[in-house]
Design an enzyme around this catalytic site. Structure first.
Site, PDB file in Angstrom:
ATOM      1  N   LYS A 319       0.682  -1.368   0.041  1.00  0.00           N
ATOM      2  CA  LYS A 319       0.138   0.062   0.013  1.00  0.00           C
ATOM      3  C   LYS A 319       0.910   1.204   0.092  1.00  0.00           C
ATOM      4  O   LYS A 319       0.721   2.266  -0.706  1.00  0.00           O
ATOM      5  CB  LYS A 319      -0.863  -0.125   1.215  1.00  0.00           C
ATOM      6  N   GLN A 363      -4.739  -0.946   9.523  1.00  0.00           N
ATOM      7  CA  GLN A 363      -4.794  -2.286   9.061  1.00  0.00           C
ATOM      8  C   GLN A 363      -5.156  -3.576   9.948  1.00  0.00           C
ATOM      9  O   GLN A 363      -4.689  -3.379  11.419  1.00  0.00           O
ATOM     10  CB  GLN A 363      -3.183  -2.709   8.709  1.00  0.00           C
ATOM     11  N   ASP A 386     -11.116   3.091   3.759  1.00  0.00           N
ATOM     12  CA  ASP A 386     -11.225   1.564   3.839  1.00  0.00           C
ATOM     13  C   ASP A 386     -12.925   1.339   3.748  1.00  0.00           C
ATOM     14  O   ASP A 386     -13.283   0.285   3.577  1.00  0.00           O
ATOM     15  CB  ASP A 386     -10.810   0.913   5.174  1.00  0.00           C
TER      16      ASP A 386
END
Ligand code: GUN
Length: 561
Positions: A319, A363, A386
């Site tokens: 990422k 994450q 997200d």
């Protein structure tokens, strides 16, 4: 802003295939209003026939331009006379069929003048391109503010000279003919965008688009030999020009080179690889980041992790790299295993309040005792790239704009890129996770996609296989290696494999191999299409995160004005 895409010299059927595969996505992603394409070598590498022209126009090209090879085939003459979307060089004697310039309507209604000219240095005879350009502009000035020239010429000097001659009077002067893209794109002081050569669209494992072996033999032996278009390493070269439609002044010029992944098959199944559509998504993001940076906004994504989960470390690295590639800054917040929920929530709240941070990604999984739900809810929905915050989950269910999780979004983009029929078809999603299964089922059943969706999961029991066999599009997001086998798949179905697992493999170097939730070998014998692991859904997930982050930065910049 009016966005014009110029596609560089298309070489034969390999070049046309690249245009067919890439142009629909490029149009959509880059918001292109008019596509101009040099097609003078699009028929077998020499000339432009009716069939080759129709092929390019059907692929989404709006205007075709020519050059010195237009006459290489007799049938071209008839096509020149009859095709209104074709512009041949203007600086030719009277009596040549076709038009040297024309006015075409862009998707937003702006009239755009397109002029084609031939150079005279190291080229066959032609009339003066400079005076022909003046004549074209004189006629066009009553009809349009935006005018693009395709200057098909050999030498850099002649091309740059024409750009100076037209500076302030033309929106863009794009050089063609040498087939090698030059890195000299710029906007001249009067507002004319220029590049010496746009490059070529076709096989790059070649000598300027033609079979390299034959081309080399011709140099070595000086014997004549027929050349045919090369197929290896196909790419699309182009130039993207942003023009102010009111004044015709160019505001931006960018080069474009996209590799086309030839569609390969495994067994009966077409392999739907993610890298190609991901490249287009990242390319669009890069352009938007450049515009934001020019306006003083540096997009910034905060990546938060708790603990040292090895898979998470790999995802975070990917990422970060993808963000860096498009110009997004990354702030890493790596907390050690054992921190409590309150500490993590406070750090996330701090990032939420920081105006420099546009996106926050936590994450998962978080190392215990940190509680993921509480942490995710501390992210402001406007920075939740997200799409895991309840507000964004709710907005997706209601069909309202918001952030959609990257993997479901990437799967949809991938299916659209490969033109998999969706509306009215039956999707069976295996797995009900908050990250993939559930949001994907919502997305596919939305009014924008219109699929009939079944969500199967671990409690569906033996019925799961039966459900899966009914799918036109089967998505495996179960989290267990090689669970979906050929007997789960309806012949011809499209199978999307979301899983990625490292499993023991005796004959492999390192003693392991990567597999998905699908047993690729058996499923490929039955399915019509299959996403590979690795290289299928994975690249799309990362690309969509980048895209969501750019969106967050744009929305934040717009809110501040
Ligand atoms: N862990 C596994 N997949 C994901 C994802 O898409 N986003 C986050 N934040 N964590 C993950």
């Amino acid at each position: 802003m009016l966005n014009l895409l110029f596609i560089a010299d298309v070489i034969g059927s390999p070049g046309r295939e690249v245009v067919r595969s890439l142009l629909p996505d490029l149009r959509r992603r880059l918001g292109i209003h008019l596509v101009v394409c040099n097609g003078e070598n699009s028929a077998g590498g020499f000339g432009l026939t009716r069939d080759a022209g129709h092929d390019l126009l059907a692929a989404g090209v709006d205007v075709l331009t020519g050059g010195n090879h237009l006459w290489d085939r007799k049938e071209s003459l008839g096509y020149l006379a009859e095709e209104p979307r074709l512009v041949r060089p203007a600086n030719l004697p009277p009596g040549v069929p076709g038009q040297g310039w024309g006015v075409f309507k862009a998707a937003d209604g702006t009239p755009v003048g397109i002029v084609n000219l031939l150079g005279r240095v190291f080229m066959k005879e032609a009339d003066c391109p400079f005076r022909a350009a003046d004549r074209a502009l004189e006629e066009l000035k009553q009809r349009c503010k935006v005018v693009l020239f395709d200057f098909h010429a050999e030498t850099t000097a002649e091309k740059i000279a024409l750009a100076w001659h037209l500076d302030g009077r033309a929106s863009a002067v794009i050089g063609t003919h040498t087939h090698v893209q030059t890195a000299d794109e710029r906007i001249f002081p009067g507002g004319t965008a220029f590049v010496c050569d746009a490059g070529m669209t076709g096989g790059f494992e070649s000598v300027i688009g033609m079979d390299r072996h034959a081309a080399l033999r011709r140099f070595l032996t000086l014997m004549p030999e027929r050349l045919s278009p090369a197929t290896g390493d196909p790419r699309l070269d182009g130039i993207l020009i942003g023009v102010d439609p009111a004044s015709g002044t160019a505001r931006s010029i960018r080069r474009l080179e996209i590799r086309h992944q030839k569609v390969e098959a495994q067994g009966a199944a077409r392999l739907l690889k993610g890298e190609e559509p991901a490249t287009t998504v990242r390319y669009a993001a890069r352009g938007e980041v450049a515009i934001l940076r020019e306006a003083g906004v540096v997009p910034l994504l905060a990546l938060v992790s708790v603990g040292e989960n090895p898979a998470s470390q790999i995802y975070l690295k990917r990422k970060s790299e993808a963000c860096a590639e498009v110009g997004i800054e990354v702030r890493r917040v790596a907390l050690s295993e054992g921190v409590d929920t309150r500490t993590v929530v406070e750090r996330v709240r701090g990032l939420g309040e920081d105006p420099e941070v546009h996106g926050i990604l936590v994450q998962l999984p978080l190392a215990a005792p940190a509680d993921a739900r509480a942490v995710l809810e501390a992210i402001p929905p406007s920075k939740d790239v997200d799409g895991f915050h309840p507000v964004n989950v709710g907005r997706l269910s209601l069909g309202l704009p918001g952030f959609v999780p990257a993997t479901p979004l990437g799967i949809l983009e991938l299916l659209r890129h490969y033109e998999v029929p969706l509306a009215g078809r039956h999707a069976v999603v295996l797995g009900r996770s908050d990250i993939v299964g559930r949001p994907l089922a919502t997305l596919l059943s939305s009014r924008a996609v219109n699929m009939t969706v079944t969500l199967g999961h671990s409690a569906s029991g033996p019925a799961l296989t039966e459900l899966a066999r009914q799918a036109d599009v089967l998505v495996a997001a179960i989290g267990k290696p090689e669970t979906v086998t050929a007997d789960w798949v309806k012949p011809g179905a499209t199978v999307v494999d979301v899983g990625i697992h490292r499993v023991p493999a005796e004959n492999r170097r390192g003693g392991t191999r990567l597999v998905g939730d699908v047993e690729a070998e058996s499923v490929a014998r039955v399915a019509g299409a299959l996403t590979p692991v690795p290289g299928g859904v994975g690249p799309m997930t990362v690309a969509m995160l980048v895209s969501n982050t750019v969106r967050a930065a744009k929305q934040s910049a717009a809110a501040r004005v």
